[in-house]
Design an enzyme around this catalytic site. Structure first.
Site, mmCIF file in Angstrom:
data_model
loop_
_atom_site.group_PDB
_atom_site.id
_atom_site.type_symbol
_atom_site.label_atom_id
_atom_site.label_comp_id
_atom_site.label_asym_id
_atom_site.label_seq_id
_atom_site.Cartn_x
_atom_site.Cartn_y
_atom_site.Cartn_z
ATOM 1 N N CYS A 475 0.815 -1.223 0.000
ATOM 2 C CA CYS A 475 0.000 0.000 0.000
ATOM 3 C C CYS A 475 0.849 1.273 0.000
ATOM 4 C CB CYS A 475 -0.977 -0.003 1.164
ATOM 5 S SG CYS A 475 -0.242 -0.355 2.778
ATOM 6 N N ASP A 599 -7.765 5.271 -1.245
ATOM 7 C CA ASP A 599 -7.336 4.029 -0.599
ATOM 8 C C ASP A 599 -6.597 3.117 -1.579
ATOM 9 O OD1 ASP A 599 -7.060 1.718 0.901
ATOM 10 O OD2 ASP A 599 -9.040 1.901 1.825
ATOM 11 N N HIS A 601 -5.697 0.111 -1.084
ATOM 12 C CA HIS A 601 -5.967 -1.300 -0.806
ATOM 13 C C HIS A 601 -7.029 -1.878 -1.735
ATOM 14 C CE1 HIS A 601 -4.466 0.507 2.995
ATOM 15 N NE2 HIS A 601 -3.757 -0.622 3.069
#
Length: 648
Positions: A475, A599, A601
């Site tokens: 990430c 994000d 992820h």
């Protein structure tokens, strides 16, 4: 559109006249012979003076030398603009006189019929602007212009009427220099380049005109123009007498519109980047039939002394602006060829002092800077790269002339217009990715808050992209890739966005990690990201440490200031998670705040609806409506704030 009296009204196309009204200044007003005589397309600041700017005494020769290459053929000086606090009519006359003198130099002294010239005076202490016009060479005879029209859609006004002509011509000039008489090299060099210039107007030279990009089998066939068909005597002032129906006996007056797109719609975006482009290629017609038969002849000229060979390479590439109705013969003979000649002469003069040293690497680039409706052309010497101080000073001078900011790059080669039509995977890696996914997302829910957001564009990097499985450990790498994409898209760098392995190699190279780190699945954090940004981009970073996720809302004022002043994406790292922060919404009075999180992820396809709908890009409160903490209270967090380089 209302009818306009051309001799009594001025049409202004730029959204703003590029003026620095804090100090006295002189600016050249730019127009085009293909638009009405009093249409201002852009302004260029005068930067060379014989005396202070308030005296309206430019160094005309230096100005002409630079503007001759900078300004595309098809645009020319139509007046001048003075900023100051002085007698209005007197300085309007001086501005018109200065514009006439510069226009005469730019036309190489050719005598043209007298044209309308604009003189404008802006009061340094107010917003008052006074326009005057003169048709006489006696600049004391000027008329006030009572009506100024500001065009609502200036891009459409220019590019619906006109197109770009592009001609790229590599030239190799071989020089044989006697060892015992090197002083003759300058004469030999000047003579050789003059021969090249004369060859451009040779009757045996052929110009091939065709569309820049082939879209279908219905594209028009290329048109071949021979030098013997050209009329090199057409003056710019005569352009306005041409009209759509102009034809000649040989049928060579096919208009430029023949190679322009016919599929314009109401949704068409008009801009320099989307302009119709007509490609012009130069060929030497060596198979021209002769009036009489001749056997091949070889002549031998013995050298008087031992010579050495010096080859001077020119990479000439010109853009010209032409009305779509303009016949191709006229466009090539009065725009393309003079553009080639001026650029070749400019390069010749730049190379001349270094003939017997290291020859400079000269490359022409075309830019359309912010606020400009048309491209400009700049020749850079890249022998020692773009960061060499001489090139930095050249860019600073260009920023001054064009009214551009001095704290960000706008005229680096990475910002140049690309007319090649090719996608270079080595320099455009990641160009297929989603950009600016936060635009249009729902509001944050902060009542009375002030939003501070990332400035400019970025690309969204997340897990599993490009078939690479980094789920569970990559990430921070993805956040770093998003940050580097921001620097690429804002033209601070032209390097490609690095892969996970290239990021690891950079950390090993600077000594932060051991060799075993390459190819591993080890996490990295804010400190490592700062090392990579410094190593690959020369970008410095500020790091904020907080002991707990509960303290992050206390940093909103500082984060808002970052987005207002720096505008770069931020990486937030805490525990085993890393996010990219794109903005904050902060109510200073109540302390209520929200964080715009991108994000990394996410593991799905690059579908904007799935990403926004699933909350992978959206506003997050530190504590949501259900009492759940987005930032963990038992973890410390590091925030990486990349600083925007102060550079040109």
């Amino acid at each position: 559109m209302e009818e306009v009296d051309e001799k009594r009204s001025i049409r202004v196309l730029p959204p703003r006249l590029v003026l620095q009204k804090k100090e006295p200044a002189l600016q050249w007003l730019i127009g085009s012979p293909f638009l009405s005589p009093l249409t201002i397309v852009s302004t260029l600041r005068c930067i060379h003076y014989l005396s202070p700017p308030e005296s309206v005494s430019p160094d005309f020769h230096k100005e002409a030398e630079e503007l001759r290459t900078l300004l595309l053929k098809g645009f020319y000086i139509i007046g001048a603009w003075v900023v100051g606090n002085f007698n209005v009519e007197e300085h309007a006359s001086k501005a018109i006189d200065a514009a006439r003198r510069l226009s005469q130099l730019l036309s190489h002294g050719e005598k043209a019929e007298t044209q309308l010239m604009i003189g404008a005076v802006a009061d340094i202490n107010s917003t008052d602007i006074h326009f005057f016009v003169s048709e006489s060479e006696n600049c004391k005879s000027i008329d006030s212009v009572p009506s100024v029209i500001y065009e609502n859609n200036p891009e459409k006004y220019i590019w619906e009427r006109g197109c770009l002509l592009r001609c790229e011509l590599p030239i190799n000039v071989p020089l044989y220099i006697p060892f015992d008489s090197p002083s003759d090299v300058e004469k030999t060099y000047i003579h050789a380049t003059e021969l090249v210039v004369s060859k451009l107007r040779d009757p045996h030279v052929v110009y091939v005109v065709e569309p820049s990009c082939k879209n279908s089998n219905e594209d028009p066939c290329p048109v071949i123009l021979r030098g013997s068909q050209m009329d090199f005597q057409i003056n710019v002032s005569k352009f306005k007498h041409l009209s759509e129906g102009t034809r000649n006996a040989e049928g060579t007056s096919v208009p430029c519109a023949n190679f322009c797109s016919k599929s314009k719609t109401e949704s068409t975006v008009f801009s320099s980047e989307n302009a119709d482009i007509v490609q012009v290629s130069v060929l030497l017609n060596s198979s021209e039939k002769s009036q009489k038969s001749n056997a091949p002849v070889v002549e031998y000229f013995p050298a008087m002394g031992k010579p050495r060979l010096l080859v001077v390479d020119f990479k000439v590439e010109v853009l010209c602006y032409a009305a779509k109705f303009l016949p191709l013969t006229c466009a090539v003979s009065t725009l393309v060829i003079p553009g080639l000649v001026d650029q070749l002469n400019s390069m010749k003069n730049a190379i001349l002092p270094n003939l017997l040293k290291q020859l400079p690497q000269l490359v022409p680039y075309h830019f359309c800077p912010p606020g400009f409706l048309h491209p400009i052309t700049v020749i850079y010497e890249l022998t020692y790269g773009e960061t060499e101080m001489k090139q930095v000073e050249i860019r600073k001078a260009l920023h001054l002339r064009l009214g551009l900011p001095f704290d960000r790059p706008v005229l680096r080669s990475a910002s140049a217009l690309d007319f090649s039509g090719r996608k270079d995977s080595s320099t455009r890696k990641g160009s297929y990715l989603l950009k600016d996914v936060h635009i249009g997302i729902p509001s944050s829910g902060v009542s009375g808050g002030q939003m501070s957001l990332v400035q400019g564009s970025y690309e969204y990097y997340h897990y599993l992209q490009e078939g690479f499985n980094d789920s569970g450990w990559g990430c921070a790498y993805r956040s770093l890739q998003t940050i580097i994409s921001w620097f690429r898209l804002q033209h601070y760098t032209s390097i490609h966005v690095p892969s996970h392995r290239e990021i690891q190699e950079a950390l090993v190279e600077i000594g932060d990690k051991d060799d075993s780190f390459i190819g591993s699945r080890e996490w990295i954090g804010a400190i490592e990201l700062s090392f990579v940004l410094d190593k690959l981009l020369g970008v410095s970073c500020k790091i904020i440490n907080v002991r707990s996720g509960a303290e992050l809302p206390e940093k909103c004022r500082e984060l808002a200031a970052h987005f207002e002043n720096q505008g770069t994406p931020i990486m937030i790292g805490g525990g085993v998670l890393a996010y990219t922060l794109l903005g904050v919404d902060y109510n200073e009075a109540s302390g209520d705040c929200a964080f715009l999180i991108l994000d990394p992820h996410y593991t799905g396809s690059d579908d904007i609806k799935k990403i926004v709908g699933g909350g992978w890009c959206g506003w997050k409160k530190a504590v949501d409506s259900k009492g759940k903490n987005f930032f963990l209270h038992d973890k410390f967090y590091n925030l990486l704030l990349p600083q925007r380089p102060n550079m040109v």
